[in-house]
Design an enzyme around this catalytic site. Structure first.
Site, PDB file in Angstrom:
ATOM      1  N   ASP A  82      21.688   1.045  16.283  1.00  0.00           N
ATOM      2  CA  ASP A  82      22.263   0.097  17.242  1.00  0.00           C
ATOM      3  C   ASP A  82      23.032   0.782  18.370  1.00  0.00           C
ATOM      4  OD1 ASP A  82      21.482  -2.567  16.244  1.00  0.00           O
ATOM      5  OD2 ASP A  82      22.453  -1.821  14.438  1.00  0.00           O
ATOM      6  N   GLN A  85      20.987   2.510  21.046  1.00  0.00           N
ATOM      7  CA  GLN A  85      20.109   1.679  21.889  1.00  0.00           C
ATOM      8  C   GLN A  85      20.485   1.691  23.377  1.00  0.00           C
ATOM      9  OE1 GLN A  85      19.901  -2.134  19.921  1.00  0.00           O
ATOM     10  NE2 GLN A  85      18.941  -1.247  18.103  1.00  0.00           N
ATOM     11  N   HIS A 106      18.211  -6.503  15.579  1.00  0.00           N
ATOM     12  CA  HIS A 106      19.608  -6.909  15.341  1.00  0.00           C
ATOM     13  C   HIS A 106      20.201  -7.146  16.732  1.00  0.00           C
ATOM     14  CE1 HIS A 106      23.607  -7.248  13.808  1.00  0.00           C
ATOM     15  NE2 HIS A 106      23.987  -6.010  14.037  1.00  0.00           N
ATOM     16  N   GLU A 193      27.673  -8.109   5.876  1.00  0.00           N
ATOM     17  CA  GLU A 193      27.769  -6.723   5.402  1.00  0.00           C
ATOM     18  C   GLU A 193      29.223  -6.285   5.231  1.00  0.00           C
ATOM     19  OE1 GLU A 193      25.252  -5.003   8.324  1.00  0.00           O
ATOM     20  OE2 GLU A 193      26.831  -4.566   9.759  1.00  0.00           O
ATOM     21  N   GLU A 229      26.438  -2.150 -14.243  1.00  0.00           N
ATOM     22  CA  GLU A 229      25.889  -3.455 -14.657  1.00  0.00           C
ATOM     23  C   GLU A 229      25.834  -4.492 -13.534  1.00  0.00           C
ATOM     24  OE1 GLU A 229      27.314  -5.030 -18.346  1.00  0.00           O
ATOM     25  OE2 GLU A 229      27.251  -3.059 -19.305  1.00  0.00           O
TER      26      GLU A 229
HETATM   27  P1  NAD Z   1      17.222   4.151  11.184  1.00  0.00           P
HETATM   28  O1  NAD Z   1      18.512   4.882  11.286  1.00  0.00           O
HETATM   29  O2  NAD Z   1      16.541   4.051   9.870  1.00  0.00           O
HETATM   30  O3  NAD Z   1      16.167   4.795  12.195  1.00  0.00           O
HETATM   31  C1  NAD Z   1      16.438   5.058  13.516  1.00  0.00           C
HETATM   32  C2  NAD Z   1      15.369   5.923  14.126  1.00  0.00           C
HETATM   33  O4  NAD Z   1      15.668   6.195  15.489  1.00  0.00           O
HETATM   34  C3  NAD Z   1      15.201   7.280  13.458  1.00  0.00           C
HETATM   35  O5  NAD Z   1      13.831   7.540  13.326  1.00  0.00           O
HETATM   36  C4  NAD Z   1      15.824   8.250  14.446  1.00  0.00           C
HETATM   37  O6  NAD Z   1      15.293   9.519  14.350  1.00  0.00           O
HETATM   38  C5  NAD Z   1      15.470   7.570  15.767  1.00  0.00           C
HETATM   39  N1  NAD Z   1      16.334   7.950  16.873  1.00  0.00           N
HETATM   40  C6  NAD Z   1      17.661   8.190  16.830  1.00  0.00           C
HETATM   41  N2  NAD Z   1      18.108   8.497  18.047  1.00  0.00           N
HETATM   42  C7  NAD Z   1      17.048   8.440  18.891  1.00  0.00           C
HETATM   43  C8  NAD Z   1      16.876   8.664  20.277  1.00  0.00           C
HETATM   44  N3  NAD Z   1      17.912   9.012  21.054  1.00  0.00           N
HETATM   45  N4  NAD Z   1      15.641   8.506  20.813  1.00  0.00           N
HETATM   46  C9  NAD Z   1      14.601   8.170  20.040  1.00  0.00           C
HETATM   47  N5  NAD Z   1      14.704   7.954  18.704  1.00  0.00           N
HETATM   48  C10 NAD Z   1      15.908   8.098  18.141  1.00  0.00           C
HETATM   49  O7  NAD Z   1      17.474   2.704  11.827  1.00  0.00           O
HETATM   50  P2  NAD Z   1      17.089   1.266  11.214  1.00  0.00           P
HETATM   51  O8  NAD Z   1      17.934   1.004  10.023  1.00  0.00           O
HETATM   52  O9  NAD Z   1      15.611   1.140  11.118  1.00  0.00           O
HETATM   53  O10 NAD Z   1      17.656   0.316  12.377  1.00  0.00           O
HETATM   54  C11 NAD Z   1      16.921   0.019  13.540  1.00  0.00           C
HETATM   55  C12 NAD Z   1      17.304  -1.379  13.992  1.00  0.00           C
HETATM   56  O11 NAD Z   1      16.918  -2.307  12.986  1.00  0.00           O
HETATM   57  C13 NAD Z   1      18.804  -1.579  14.191  1.00  0.00           C
HETATM   58  O12 NAD Z   1      18.990  -2.460  15.278  1.00  0.00           O
HETATM   59  C14 NAD Z   1      19.241  -2.229  12.900  1.00  0.00           C
HETATM   60  O13 NAD Z   1      20.418  -2.987  13.029  1.00  0.00           O
HETATM   61  C15 NAD Z   1      18.038  -3.108  12.637  1.00  0.00           C
HETATM   62  N6  NAD Z   1      17.863  -3.566  11.245  1.00  0.00           N
HETATM   63  C16 NAD Z   1      17.901  -2.679  10.215  1.00  0.00           C
HETATM   64  C17 NAD Z   1      17.703  -3.120   8.916  1.00  0.00           C
HETATM   65  C18 NAD Z   1      17.700  -2.161   7.751  1.00  0.00           C
HETATM   66  O14 NAD Z   1      17.639  -2.620   6.620  1.00  0.00           O
HETATM   67  N7  NAD Z   1      17.720  -0.845   7.925  1.00  0.00           N
HETATM   68  C19 NAD Z   1      17.456  -4.489   8.662  1.00  0.00           C
HETATM   69  C20 NAD Z   1      17.381  -5.372   9.744  1.00  0.00           C
HETATM   70  C21 NAD Z   1      17.590  -4.889  11.031  1.00  0.00           C
END
Ligand code: NAD
Ligand code: MG
Length: 333
Positions: A82, A85, A106, A193, A229
């Protein structure tokens, strides 16, 4: 409540034009592979030489830098962390197609104004209610994880329909896609969360563990009772709510639940939950978290070290090593 399924989605809206997935982590990998297997043209945008570049290539996907990936893309999905972004958005915004949809999983950056999208773009949310691994595995089994959908900006007049086409491509319509707003998704996600799922649950576990240990009970026994548990109960709640839990726990446990639970999580705890919600709604939490990030996360690291240095972690590690069905702690690094 408005719920969409396969019959409402028109995948043709995104067919034959590039979908760029920026970031190849938990969500990025799942979305990219599912969309590809749904017949869409997918490219992944991630950092050159970064750890996930190779993984995406090994998965058979086309990988480029984010700037190259967004060229002519009908839809660009921002699945980097996030708080990363805004930087990635600034890097690619000049290169976006004039009619592009930008999509988030998100609503944080849009809702709190960390990203301000030009008026010509559609801005959409498709948020799976589950981690990426589950989004992928459910899709492979022919099922899906429920998603939320919202539109922040509708420049094309088709923003919602394109978001729904994306949700369908990742398997979300198989389980149902629920209408929400960026505000509702962002604020409820943060509250959940913080107060219940991560923050609330871990504090409950750790304070319970401490109470037993301070009263002279063995830490190993306290660990089993308070942390180990918990899974059993959470699984029952997940599968069938409180009704299922009460059906499977003993009568003694049920009676204890009803008389003692409200003594621990009482009206004062609920009042503090409301304070947490107020900080989220007023943007105080977001402001602090953005500032903490800009400062290089010193407090984040200090608090994390404190949590991970707790006795429950040391005790748990040695006990889990004896439970062969659990993933080894080193797998999670
Ligand atoms: P993550 O941390 O698993 O993955 C992020 C990816 O971005 C990684 O591959 C990283 O190498 C890459 N990255 C980091 N900096 C970068 C840059 N400067 N340029 C290009 N790539 C870059 O993230 P995530 O958990 O998949 O979260 C992504 C989005 O999904 C967020 O908005 C999060 O809130 C949302 N989200 C996540 C979940 C979850 O369960 N993980 C659930 C719902 C929504
Ligand atoms: Mg904690």
């Amino acid at each position: 409540m408005k719920l969409y399924d396969e019959s409402h989605a028109n995948p043709e809206l995104l067919r034959g034009r590039r979908i760029a997935i920026l970031g190849y982590g938990s969500q990025g990998r799942a979305h990219a592979l599912n969309l590809r297997d749904s017949g869409h043209e997918v490219v992944v945008g991630t950092r050159e030489g970064g750890p996930t570049w190779q993984q995406a290539q090994q998965d058979g996907l086309t990988v480029m830098t984010p700037r190259d990936a967004v060229q002519d893309a009908a839809l660009v999905s921002f699945l980097v962390p996030d708080l990363t972004q805004p930087a990635v958005f600034s890097d690619v915004v000049e290169h976006l197609a004039s009619d592009a949809v930008i999509l988030f999983a998100h609503g944080f950056c849009i809702h709190f104004g960390e990203i301000e999208a030009p008026e010509n773009l559609d801005v959409v949310l498709v948020a799976p209610k589950g981690p990426g691994g589950l989004v992928r595995s459910q899709y492979e089994e022919g099922a899906g994880v429920p998603c939320l959908i919202a539109v922040h900006q509708d420049a094309s007049g088709d923003a919602h329909a394109k978001g729904l086409a994306y949700a369908q491509g990742i398997g979300g319509c198989r389980a149902g896609v629920l209408e929400t707003t960026f505000r509702e998704e962002t604020e409820t996600d943060l509250f959940g969360e913080q107060a219940v799922l991560c923050g609330g649950a871990t504090e409950l576990v750790v304070r319970g563990f401490e109470t037993l240990v301070e009263a002279g009970y063995q830490p190993e026994v306290a660990y089993f009772e308070c942390m180990h548990e918990l899974k059993l109960i959470v699984d029952l709640l997940h599968e069938g709510g409180m009704a299922r839990m009460y059906k499977y726990i003993s009568e003694t446990a049920s009676y204890g639940d009803m008389v003692s639970g409200p003594r621990v999580v009482d009206a004062s705890a609920k009042a503090r939950m409301r304070d947490v919600l107020t900080d989220i709604q007023e943007g105080t939490f977001a402001k602090n978290w953005v500032a903490e990030n800009k400062a290089g996360k010193p407090e984040y690291q200090r608090m994390m070290n404190e949590d991970l240095g707790h006795q429950i972690e040391t005790v748990g590690k040695s006990l889990r090593a004896r439970m062969s069905w659990l993933p080894s702690d080193s797998d999670e690094a």
